[in-house]
Structures are given as structure tokens and as C-alpha cells.
Design a protein around this motif. Sequence first.
Motif, PDB file in Angstrom:
ATOM      1  N   ARG A 197       0.821  -1.219   0.000  1.00  0.00           N
ATOM      2  CA  ARG A 197       0.000   0.000   0.000  1.00  0.00           C
ATOM      3  C   ARG A 197       0.851   1.264   0.000  1.00  0.00           C
ATOM      4  N   GLN A 198       2.013   1.239   0.666  1.00  0.00           N
ATOM      5  CA  GLN A 198       2.829   2.444   0.764  1.00  0.00           C
ATOM      6  C   GLN A 198       3.458   2.840  -0.565  1.00  0.00           C
ATOM      7  N   SER A 199       3.460   1.939  -1.542  1.00  0.00           N
ATOM      8  CA  SER A 199       4.009   2.282  -2.858  1.00  0.00           C
ATOM      9  C   SER A 199       2.931   2.767  -3.820  1.00  0.00           C
TER      10      SER A 199
END
Length: 405
Positions: A197-199
Motif C-alpha cells: 500500500r505504501q508504494s
Amino acid sequence: MELWVSWATLMCFTHWIALTAADRTVQVDPPTDIHVSDPGHLGHVYIHWTTPASLKNIPECSVRYQLQFYDTYRGDWTGIRTSRLSYSAQFDLMKPIRVRLRTLLRGKCTNGTEIQSEEVELIQEPDLKGTAGSRITGFNCVYYKWEYMDCTWESGPDQPPHSQLYLYYWHREMGESEECPQYLYSDGVRKGCRFPRQSLLEYSDFNVCVNGSSPANALRPAFFSLQVQMHVKPAVVMSLALTEVSNTTLHLEWTMPEGLVPEHCLEYEVETRGGDEAKWYTNMTEETTFEVPSVDQSERICCRVRSRVHNLCADIGFWSDWSQPECMPDPVSDTNQPSQVTYVLDMKLIMALTIVLIVVFLLSLSLWIFRKMWMNRKDLKGVLWTLVSAKDAQINTPTSSPCVL
């Protein structure tokens, strides 16, 4: 009345003369030096142009530009008006980039009217590498539970053996494109990429390029641009509870699916089925409860639920898988008619008793056979003993001698 008409006619004639004079005194040229620059953002490019030399020293008029470009993903033309000399847009770099521009002039030099230049067009052909059949096919992305996204693909029909594929991605909060953080493999071959998700970045163009190489030659790259919030697939809805609230209504309740999908972004599809019907009846709701009508109390009601992101948060999305059906037992049951569970238990009990009876019968038969054999053995022994005793008696009895002449 005649005076008013004459005055209006005079004003229109004066305006026409002013426009004609403006057209004769101001020449509007189209923009010049139109070109496209690619910073390596996988299709997010910049369109540049310059003001025509004839319009650089006209302080009494504003110069604007009308830009049109062909959206290769939507398949139609998009237009804007701007006073800037550049604009960024998204293109599929494996297709031609088509841009149209014209100059717009308005102000005192044109007596307040807008004068347009002729339209100029730029067509930039793509730099195609590799054969068309070496390009990947079936590219698809699913954003599971708003937690991670898997993008998968299939090899091209003419992909050379021993090829190696690479995926790169970019969005507006990244300086440069980066390679896939975690490749997905099938039989040792790269067939996808997993994005944590952080990418990811929602509500923005998420650009992807899949290219590769082989000992034979380069593979043709494939470019994609997507909005990740439109690829969400929620988890399965769990914890369904179906209760009776009246003789004609059942209350269905469930919990939100696990994951990071915001509660206000979910909508649910509820399907109900009564009795032995094969057809499911569909209803939509944004709540986690639903009232199910129950007309026939003798029927068994079953319900199931699935969810997706509704159009307040994304234009499209994937439905989750269906939940396990939740069924309500009959409100009034017939005690003389056994239930299916009782029927199964009775059948198992009957089978067990049958097996026990067969085993007892076989044991009894075996004992009877052994007893008969034992009795026959005793009778045979008595007969033999009688014969032996008779023989001994015959041997021990004295006999008369024959006459001797």
C-alpha cells in the motif's frame, strides 16, 4: 419606434466596422516550436510551444492558447484553454502522440472580440522496439482489501525463450520511476508484481511499463495508466446473522469485511432465496443490515452478501466473493416429519444395527457349525470304540479244533 430601430442598426454597423478594422490591423499567428518532452515518467509527458513573434509586443491584448490532444487511453480528443506555454498529459507511448494548437487573442487591439489563429498539428510517432507478438497480454490489476495490489500478465505469443521481464511504475509523488518491489512467479517465470500500500497513490495516474529482453532481441514494451482506487476488491463479508423479528420479517445483519476499505466507501448486494427456488433475489444497500420479507413461514430462507466500492469513492470496482449462505430454520416445524439431519442420523443408526445383526448372525452360525462338528466327532469316536471292543472280544473267545481223522 423607428428612431430606436435606426439607433440599433447604427450600433450594429459601427460594431461591424470595428471588427473589420481589427481583423485588418491584427494578424494572429499560431504557436511555434511545438514539441513533446519525455522525463521518463512512463507516458506522462510535457507539451511545449512558444508565442508567435508577431504577438510578443502587444500589451493591450491577452494571448491564450487552445490545446487539443488525443487521449490514447480514452480514445477521444481532450481540449483546454491556457495562457501557459506548456501542459502535461498522459499518453500510451506505443501509440502516436497527436496535438493541435491555435492562438487566441482578445483585448483593446481586437475591440474586445476574440480572434483565433489557424490550427497547427503535431503528430509524433512512437519508437517501436521488438516484434508486436513479444508484448505481454492480459494485463490486470486487483487492489485487494485496499491493502496491496497485484498486477498480473501473460507472455506474448511470440515472446522468445529465456526472456526476462521487468516492471517499472511511477506516480506524481515519485521523482523517478522504480522497479517492481515484489515480483510474482509462475513456474519460475515472472508473471506479475505485488505493490504494498505504501508504494501506491489513489486518485492519481499510476503509470506502469512492462518491458524485457532476451538473448534473441528486445521485447516490445507495454504501457498502462490506471487509477488504483478503481481496482479495489474487498474481502469476503463475514459473520452473517439471520433472526426472526416478526411472522413476516427476518432481520439480516453482518460485519464489515476486513481490510482498509473505508466504511463510507462500501455498498452491499444482498441475495435471498426461499425454499427450493433456484433463483436468487437481489437488493442493494449501504448499511450492514437488511430486512428480509418472509411470506411463507413454512419455507426455509437463505441469504448471502457481497460488497464493492461504490461510486462515491470510485467509478468502478470489483465485487468481493460471496459470503457463505446464512439460512433461517422453519418458524413452524412439523414434528411428524423428520428433518434432514434426523433422517441422516436415523439412516446411520439403521446401517449400524444392520452391521451388528450381520456380525451376530455370522458368529452364531460359526458357533453352530463348530458345535455340530464337535458332536459328530464324539459320535464317530463312540462308533470306533464299539468296533474296537467287538474285535477284541472276538479274538479272546476260544474256538473248537477240527476233527482229525
